[in-house]
Design a protein around this motif. Structure first.
Motif, PDB file in Angstrom:
ATOM      1  N   GLU A  87      -2.980  -2.546  -0.052  1.00 24.42           N
ATOM      2  CA  GLU A  87      -3.305  -2.705  -1.466  1.00 24.42           C
ATOM      3  C   GLU A  87      -4.340  -3.815  -1.695  1.00 24.42           C
ATOM      4  O   GLU A  87      -5.034  -3.814  -2.715  1.00 24.42           O
ATOM      5  N   GLU A  88      -4.459  -4.743  -0.769  1.00 27.09           N
ATOM      6  CA  GLU A  88      -5.396  -5.851  -0.953  1.00 27.09           C
ATOM      7  C   GLU A  88      -6.813  -5.496  -0.535  1.00 27.09           C
ATOM      8  O   GLU A  88      -7.775  -5.725  -1.278  1.00 27.09           O
ATOM      9  N   TYR A  89      -6.960  -4.923   0.656  1.00 26.47           N
ATOM     10  CA  TYR A  89      -8.295  -4.658   1.194  1.00 26.47           C
ATOM     11  C   TYR A  89      -8.660  -3.178   1.212  1.00 26.47           C
ATOM     12  O   TYR A  89      -9.805  -2.832   1.473  1.00 26.47           O
ATOM     13  N   GLY A  90      -7.698  -2.326   0.957  1.00 26.25           N
ATOM     14  CA  GLY A  90      -7.951  -0.899   1.058  1.00 26.25           C
ATOM     15  C   GLY A  90      -7.764  -0.393   2.480  1.00 26.25           C
ATOM     16  O   GLY A  90      -7.594  -1.166   3.427  1.00 26.25           O
ATOM     17  N   GLY A  91      -7.779   0.904   2.636  1.00 28.16           N
ATOM     18  CA  GLY A  91      -7.591   1.491   3.951  1.00 28.16           C
ATOM     19  C   GLY A  91      -6.133   1.611   4.332  1.00 28.16           C
ATOM     20  O   GLY A  91      -5.232   1.509   3.489  1.00 28.16           O
ATOM     21  N   TYR A 145     -17.307   1.622   5.025  1.00 31.02           N
ATOM     22  CA  TYR A 145     -17.094   0.641   6.089  1.00 31.02           C
ATOM     23  C   TYR A 145     -17.349   1.160   7.512  1.00 31.02           C
ATOM     24  O   TYR A 145     -17.550   0.356   8.418  1.00 31.02           O
ATOM     25  N   ALA A 146     -17.315   2.467   7.703  1.00 23.77           N
ATOM     26  CA  ALA A 146     -17.469   3.010   9.058  1.00 23.77           C
ATOM     27  C   ALA A 146     -18.827   3.648   9.295  1.00 23.77           C
ATOM     28  O   ALA A 146     -19.269   3.751  10.441  1.00 23.77           O
ATOM     29  N   ARG A 160      -8.635  -6.117   9.470  1.00 20.13           N
ATOM     30  CA  ARG A 160      -7.995  -5.745   8.207  1.00 20.13           C
ATOM     31  C   ARG A 160      -8.960  -5.887   7.025  1.00 20.13           C
ATOM     32  O   ARG A 160      -8.992  -5.032   6.135  1.00 20.13           O
ATOM     33  N   SER A 161      -9.767  -6.945   7.020  1.00 19.59           N
ATOM     34  CA  SER A 161     -10.671  -7.209   5.894  1.00 19.59           C
ATOM     35  C   SER A 161     -12.076  -6.658   6.145  1.00 19.59           C
ATOM     36  O   SER A 161     -13.041  -7.116   5.546  1.00 19.59           O
ATOM     37  N   TRP A 162     -12.192  -5.686   7.078  1.00 22.02           N
ATOM     38  CA  TRP A 162     -13.419  -4.940   7.350  1.00 22.02           C
ATOM     39  C   TRP A 162     -14.466  -5.758   8.101  1.00 22.02           C
ATOM     40  O   TRP A 162     -15.646  -5.446   8.054  1.00 22.02           O
TER      41      TRP A 162
END
Length: 418
Positions: A87-91, A145-146, A160-162
């Motif tokens: 919920e914080e960073y997505g994914g 991000y990918a 976690r934070s990309w």
């Protein structure tokens, strides 16, 4: 074959997961039953396992319409959204502990792809807006991000934070390269399903799509044309990536690992199970895309890749895993997932190209599965048999990678196709 596979699906595979893997204490599903049949209730719960359970029971409900499959699919969806979505960073987290708390928080795009696959199938089966919204959000996440805008394609993983991550491997068995055939295969697979889901919903629509989480509709949903267009563009691009970058033009096998600029890494590797799986998933992508020019270009390649995979076939119809041509090492274990994809791949060649020999290959492999891999007494399939016929009881019966996906999908593909 169709009747036999429906029996195996409904009497062997799905009951195992409904009766032995549901975690009534901590929610969702247990993380592991080992190869000897022992439950490990405190094993970590992997994103791959849970997304594949979500896909399998959603697809089973869509195809067979049984309420008990919907109940398991809904359980899988709710647990996944509550515990695996960051919920914080997505994914999507790679894994949670047995109580559902984040454990390994890296972002592996292979896992995010399977989340899209499961959620889009649930939406396809039920018209659930919440599942669809999350599937589209995760698609946007992969694209943001990918996606490699310089060389094209998709990287393997982030923190976690990309942020950048040193170890991008999907598993301990993989080479550490920023791009792989396997991840691209399991991004084109969910993108195909998401695009198909949206097209089906658009065709059956009686309402406008508004992205509000938590709303469930029993009817089709329309989506903005720009959303469809972006997903369609991503799917077209992935098809071209397989043709231009991943397919080895000399051998017609699919190369496995790559540098950022698509230079092949890790040597000359051949994965026969991925070859035959790729052949029908690439064909599916082109069929769902619905562009005759793309399909005309793809169909000869589909047949060439399937033909190349024959190198891994044995006389009894089974298919070995993979080979390293540089070292001469051959992994000739007979894995459950390779056999399942072997059946679907050759049935696809038979169905679309009228190849009777392909039907015989599929039938021989199905006989091998029945004789050697299905656990008729305890349910589900064994991981593999060794080439000498000895049963592998070291690897899991159910676990991080052992899910009702390859074998369940094989059965559902046959039911739907024939």
């Amino acid at each position: 074959m169709k009747c036999e596979m429906q029996d195996v699906l409904e009497k062997n595979i799905l009951p195992f997961w409904m009766q032995k893997m549901i975690d009534h204490e901590h929610g969702g599903f247990y993380g592991r039953i080992d190869g000897s049949g022992h439950l490990h209730p405190e094993a970590e719960k992997g994103a791959i396992l849970n997304a594949r359970i979500l896909w399998a029971f959603s697809a089973a409900y869509r195809v067979l319409g049984k309420q008990e499959y919907l109940e398991v699919a809904t359980r899988a969806k709710e647990f996944f959204l509550e515990h695996f979505i960051d919920e914080e960073y997505g994914g999507v987290y790679w894994s949670v502990d047995y109580k559902g708390n984040p454990l390994d928080t890296k972002k592996q795009f292979y896992a995010i792809g399977f989340a899209i696959y499961g959620l889009s199938e649930y939406a396809r089966a039920t018209g659930d807006r919440e599942a669809l919204d999350h599937a589209i959000e995760l698609y946007e996440c992969i694209e943001e991000y990918a996606f490699d805008s310089q060389y094209n394609g998709y990287i393997e993983a982030c923190t976690r934070s990309w942020g950048e991550i040193a170890d991008m491997r999907l598993s301990d068995l993989d080479a550490n390269y920023p791009k792989s055939q396997n991840t691209h295969l399991h991004i084109i697979e969910p993108y195909t399903n998401l695009f198909r889901c949206l097209k089906e919903m658009q065709a059956a629509s009686s309402c406008n799509y508004v992205p509000v989480l938590g709303s469930v509709l029993p009817v089709g949903i329309t989506v903005p044309q720009d959303t469809l267009a972006r997903i369609e563009g991503s799917l077209r691009n992935l098809i071209n990536i397989f043709i231009d970058n991943i397919l080895n033009p000399e051998t017609h096998h699919l190369d496995l690992f790559f540098e950022m600029d698509w230079t092949r890494g890790a040597g000359h590797l051949e994965s026969y199970g991925h070859d035959i799986e790729c052949s029908w998933l690439m064909h599916e992508a082109a069929l769902v895309l619905g562009d005759k020019n793309v399909l005309r270009k793809m169909e000869p390649i589909v047949q060439m890749v399937a033909k190349a995979s024959e190198k891994g076939l044995r006389s009894d119809g089974s298919m070995i895993h993979e080979a390293n041509l540089d070292t001469g090492h051959v992994d000739d274990d007979l894995h459950w997932w390779v056999q399942a994809e072997n059946v679907v791949g050759w049935l696809n060649i038979f169905q679309h190209f009228g190849d009777q020999l392909a039907l015989e290959k599929a039938s021989r492999c199905w006989q091998y599965i029945k004789d050697n891999l299905i656990d008729w007494e305890n349910g589900e399939w064994f991981w593999s048999r060794h080439p000498d016929g000895v049963l592998n009881t070291i690897d899991d019966k159910a676990g991080f990678w052992k899910c009702p996906y390859h074998n369940g999908r094989m059965c559902l593909e046959v039911i739907e196709r024939f």
